[in-house]
Write a protein that holds these residues in place. Structure first.
Motif, PDB file in Angstrom:
ATOM      1  N   LYS A 129       0.832  -1.216   0.000  1.00  0.00           N
ATOM      2  CA  LYS A 129       0.000   0.000   0.000  1.00  0.00           C
ATOM      3  C   LYS A 129       0.858   1.254   0.000  1.00  0.00           C
ATOM      4  CE  LYS A 129      -1.754  -1.129   4.062  1.00  0.00           C
ATOM      5  NZ  LYS A 129      -1.129  -2.434   4.328  1.00  0.00           N
ATOM      6  N   THR A 130       1.778   1.284   0.964  1.00  0.00           N
ATOM      7  CA  THR A 130       2.612   2.466   1.108  1.00  0.00           C
ATOM      8  C   THR A 130       3.460   2.687  -0.135  1.00  0.00           C
ATOM      9  OG1 THR A 130       2.675   2.202   3.491  1.00  0.00           O
ATOM     10  CG2 THR A 130       4.443   3.488   2.507  1.00  0.00           C
ATOM     11  N   THR A 131       4.054   1.605  -0.615  1.00  0.00           N
ATOM     12  CA  THR A 131       4.899   1.719  -1.797  1.00  0.00           C
ATOM     13  C   THR A 131       4.102   2.296  -2.966  1.00  0.00           C
ATOM     14  OG1 THR A 131       6.151  -0.187  -1.033  1.00  0.00           O
ATOM     15  CG2 THR A 131       6.411   0.428  -3.340  1.00  0.00           C
ATOM     16  N   MET A 158      -2.282  10.215   2.069  1.00  0.00           N
ATOM     17  CA  MET A 158      -2.300  10.039   3.512  1.00  0.00           C
ATOM     18  C   MET A 158      -1.989   8.583   3.849  1.00  0.00           C
ATOM     19  SD  MET A 158      -5.723  12.339   4.192  1.00  0.00           S
ATOM     20  CE  MET A 158      -5.287  12.974   5.787  1.00  0.00           C
ATOM     21  N   ASP A 159      -0.901   8.367   4.580  1.00  0.00           N
ATOM     22  CA  ASP A 159      -0.488   7.005   4.925  1.00  0.00           C
ATOM     23  C   ASP A 159      -0.814   6.742   6.392  1.00  0.00           C
ATOM     24  OD1 ASP A 159       0.595   4.523   5.031  1.00  0.00           O
ATOM     25  OD2 ASP A 159       2.627   5.117   4.471  1.00  0.00           O
ATOM     26  N   GLU A 160      -1.874   6.018   6.634  1.00  0.00           N
ATOM     27  CA  GLU A 160      -2.330   5.718   7.998  1.00  0.00           C
ATOM     28  C   GLU A 160      -2.229   6.944   8.906  1.00  0.00           C
ATOM     29  OE1 GLU A 160      -1.472   1.961   9.549  1.00  0.00           O
ATOM     30  OE2 GLU A 160      -0.478   1.227   7.742  1.00  0.00           O
ATOM     31  N   PRO A 161      -2.887   8.045   8.507  1.00  0.00           N
ATOM     32  CA  PRO A 161      -2.671   9.290   9.246  1.00  0.00           C
ATOM     33  C   PRO A 161      -3.191   9.220  10.674  1.00  0.00           C
ATOM     34  CG  PRO A 161      -4.480   9.543   7.710  1.00  0.00           C
ATOM     35  CD  PRO A 161      -3.853   8.223   7.424  1.00  0.00           C
TER      36      PRO A 161
HETATM   37 MG    MG Z   1       2.658   1.146   5.063  1.00  0.00          MG
END
Ligand code: MG
Ligand code: ATP
Lengths: 272, 323, 217
Positions: free
Chosen positions: B48-50, B167-170
């Protein structure tokens, strides 16, 4: 001389127990494996530097003054004097300062602790050359004066490291040991001292390197050593004499620091 | 006033980290509409993050193309690109040596805004995220609670009014109650500003509550299903998606039912109040958190009990499952 | 055997003040140069493995070299007085400053750097406006350690005609046996100690006021 190699390869951390090796210092960026080829880079580099020095000397034609100092027996004598001063004083410091540090720790008195730390700070602020010359003025010149000022000068950092090393042992570990039924003496010998040993050893290593430097100024009070060559060379304007003296003493300092580092890594309890 | 969102297009994007045999993201294609809030949800390590970070080129894709508003991001200067994409990460990343105002002013400063314009913007944003500028502007991050810091993080990302937000797991690092509050505020905010947002989470519940559409991802960022929350809950595309929804499906479905759809009892002035435009899930959460018997619907002239909520849920199940 | 200290001080206090100021000046100058140089080196090598290890190893070895040896080696090249003194003080200050700069820069949490980059800061801007201020307390500590180190070494530099209080310490030695020998060395030594302690206190204040309030504990 008062060159303090502080927390040798760790970041310098100044607050209270100032420049001496810091138990709280951040993790070392690189830790060489206990014994690897890289370990021997330092002595090889020193050998290289000495070889260059020797080759350079061979290209010079020495006058009579230079010949008087730049010969094997003179060099060996001065080196021997230097090493004896360094090693004997460091051994004395270890014998005196570590037990004193343990004692200061075991009385567990805030006042004693504050006194030791304050003394350590003042000791650290004291110029080595001042200590050496003061002692020579109030007592006498010569080897013993140099020895005593060396011990006096290196005593405080080792004392302080012993104290802070023992203090930083994790409280829970200590309590667990007590909980298993160890006596305070057993806790000291089996838990606290082994865990504090890296900090104590780092203090000794600092003391050794200090000693090499302070032993150099021993020449000012006629205690011999390689400082003789440096001072004579300066007085008589003989550059080769200065260079040989300075390079030899630098080589000794670097090698001693290296050897102490090796010992430090070898005797550190596994798992730390 | 605020710049509306723009479309984002990812096509055949692959990321292979140096020294790894398996791609972290493989042949990923997705199209996000302007103003849409798309959730990436999937297990830890699925990519996801990538995937998200390739959009602002914190991570460079190995192949494929990414466009924002029709412009190829790979052809832009990455620093310039990033100044026009809001970015919020889980650790918040407020700069501890700068005041809250300075933190929010970071991108406006990079863009060379005037002092007045920047200051006005900072005040406006602090009010938007419900922090009083007079109180908070000159504080340092350590003087704020986790939830307040998280709000500042969102305000900072919005500073230059970027059309796109990543937004990454904000809200990942906040406790459940704070998280719910932040989620609710965030939904309201998004209703106003209408940014195009990619929002990474591994909390499926959060994805249902917030997302316009959800991309359920598996290993190597493979898209298992990309659809609206209601459709995913009703028709999971495969076993993977079903197992991801798990047993909480009913509870999650509550988040999709507005309070307005339910019959209300008489109001009770002593009960805690919930917004009229909130969902049943919010009402239930409030019941649980406060331990009250019923919650008042503010302005709606009625109240809700556990019984009403479960009745609404069982009624909602049949038609949704039938569709 | 020794002349009374109060008479000695009354007669020479102006001299002592001058020497103390000289001592302070040479230390401050050297620290300023070493800070600029050390931080610069730190900024250049902090993220590159080989140069970083090389710089730290070199500085680590350098600091073990006895200062009289270094001063002696420098004097034929740089002459006597300020030049060899400043060069050697800078030399010894580099290790604590470079090491702390490197450690400070490396300790900045990765997510802060990512935040900065994600907002469109260039790597250089990130280094200067995020990493350097965050590393500053650690760097100041390095400078403080260097200050303690150099105050003592400067005393030895009097042997190559360096400025400062070392002059009095050595005067005691050269007038060994005379009435004022002890007074010279004692006042010189005590002034060095006081200067070192004062400087250390000053650094506590410098560290405090040059660090962002957001970072103070
Ligand atoms: Mg991640
Ligand atoms: N810098 C990197 N170098 C090499 N591999 C990486 C790097 N970053 C991530 N990976 C790998 O790529 C894969 C996807 O990672 P990613 O961070 O995108 O996962 P994620 O879905 O965000 O997980 P999480 O929910 O735990 O944050 C993982 O297998 C991870 O180990």
């Amino acid at each position: 001389m008062s060159t303090r190699p502080s927390a040798s390869r760790k970041p310098a951390a100044a607050p209270q127990p100032a420049a001496a090796p810091q138990p709280t210092a951040a993790p070392q960026p690189t830790t060489a494996p206990r014994l690897s080829l890289r370990r021997f880079a330092t002595p090889l580099a020193v050998a290289g530097a000495l070889a260059v020095l020797f080759l350079w000397l061979n290209t010079l034609t020495l006058d009579s003054i230079e010949q008087r100092t730049l010969n094997t027996s003179y060099l060996l004598d001065r080196t021997q004097e230097h090493l004896i001063l360094t090693v004997v004083s460091s051994a004395l410091v270890a014998l005196l300062a570590i037990p004193a540090g343990i004692a200061a720790y075991r009385v567990r008195s805030k006042a004693v602790r504050a006194f030791v730390i304050a003394l350590g700070n003042i000791g650290q602020a004291t110029p080595a050359v001042g200590v050496v010359i003061l002692l020579a003025i109030v007592w006498q010149t010569g080897f013993y004066t140099a020895l005593i000022s060396l011990v006096a000068y290196c005593f405080l950092p080792v004392l302080r490291n012993t104290l802070t090393g023992l203090e930083q042992v994790d409280h829970a570990t200590r309590e667990a040991a007590r909980g298993m039924g160890m006596t305070p003496r057993q806790v000291l010998w089996r838990i606290e001292l082994p865990l504090a040993s890296p900090v104590i050893l780092a203090g000794l290593r600092t003391a050794l390197v200090f000693s090499v430097g302070v032993a150099t100024i021993a020449t000012f009070i006629n205690a011999g050593g390689l400082g003789d060559m440096i001072v004579n060379g300066l007085k008589l304007q003989r550059y080769p004499v200065i260079v040989v003296g300075a390079v030899l003493v630098a080589a000794i300092a670097v090698l001693i620091d290296w050897a102490a580092g090796l010992v430090e890594d070898l005797v550190r309890p596994r798992g730390l | 006033m605020s710049e509306p969102g723009v479309g984002i297009e990812l096509s055949h994007v692959t990321k292979l980290y140096a020294g790894q045999q398996q791609a972290a993201v493989e042949d990923f294609s997705l199209s996000v509409h302007p103003g849409e809030l798309v959730m990436f949800v999937g297990p830890s390590g699925c990519g996801k993050t990538t995937t998200m970070k390739m959009i602002n080129r914190i991570i460079e894709p190995s192949s494929g193309s990414i466009t924002i508003d029709g412009q190829d991001v790979l052809s832009l200067d990455p620093n310039e690109l990033r100044r026009h994409i809001g970015y919020v990460i889980q650790q918040i990343g407020l700069f501890p040596h700068m005041t809250i105002a300075e933190n929010i002013a970071t991108v406006p400063k990079l863009l060379g805004w005037s002092k007045e314009r920047t200051n006005d913007r900072v005040d406006e944003l602090l009010r938007t995220v419900q922090l009083d500028p007079a109180v908070f502007a000159h504080r340092y991050p350590k003087q704020l609670s986790g939830g307040q810091q998280q709000r500042v993080g969102v305000a900072r990302a919005l500073a230059a009014d970027p059309p796109v937000m990543l937004m990454d797991e904000p809200f990942g690092a906040t406790d459940p109650i704070t998280r719910q509050k932040l989620q609710a505020e965030f939904l309201k905010l998004q209703a106003d500003i209408g940014k195009t947002i990619i929002f990474v989470t591994h909390d499926f519940d959060e994805a249902i509550r917030l997302g316009d559409r959800i991309a359920v991802l598996s290993e190597r960022s493979q898209i298992e299903q990309f659809d609206t929350p209601a459709n995913i809950l009703a028709n999971p595309a495969n076993d993977y998606v079903s197992s991801f929804i798990g047993h909480g499906a009913g509870l999650m479905r509550l988040a999709l039912i507005p309070i307005g759809d339910v019959e209300l009892d008489a109001p009770d002035s002593t009960a805690p109040a919930v917004d009229a435009d909130a969902s049943l899930r919010d009402a239930l959460d409030l019941l649980m958190v406060t331990g009250a018997e019923r919650v008042n619907v503010s302005g709606g002239g009625g109240s809700l009990t556990h019984a009403r909520i479960s009745a609404a849920l069982s009624k909602a199940r049949q038609p949704v499952e039938a569709s | 055997m020794s002349g009374s200290l109060d008479v000695f001080l009354a007669r020479r206090w102006e001299d002592l003040v001058t020497l103390t100021l000289q001592h302070l000046a040479v230390v401050a100058l050297s620290l300023a140069i070493a800070t600029v140089l050390g931080v610069l080196i730190g900024l250049l090598v902090w993220d590159k493995n080989v140069p970083r290890t090389a710089a730290l190893t070199a500085a680590g070895i350098a600091i073990t070299i006895p200062s009289l040896a270094l001063l002696a080696l420098l004097s034929p090249v740089l002459g006597l007085g300020w030049a060899p003194t400043v060069v050697s003080l800078v030399f010894y200050s580099l290790l604590p400053i470079v090491r702390n700069t490197v450690v400070g820069l490396r300790e900045v949490p990765a997510h802060l750097i990512e935040s900065a980059r994600g907002m469109g800061m260039t790597p250089a801007k990130t280094l200067i406006s995020i990493q350097l201020p965050l590393a500053w307390p650690v760097i100041v500590t390095g400078i403080r350690v260097a200050a303690q180190l150099t105050v003592g070494i400067a005393a030895i530099a009097a042997y190559v005609a360096g400025p400062g209080l070392g002059l009095y310490i050595f005067k005691g030695l050269s007038s060994l046996g005379s009435v004022n020998a002890l007074n010279f060395t004692l006042t010189g030594t005590i002034c060095v100690v006081l200067l070192a302690l004062l400087l250390d206190g000053a650094f506590v204040l410098i560290a405090r006021y040059s660090t962002s309030r957001g970072l103070r504990v």
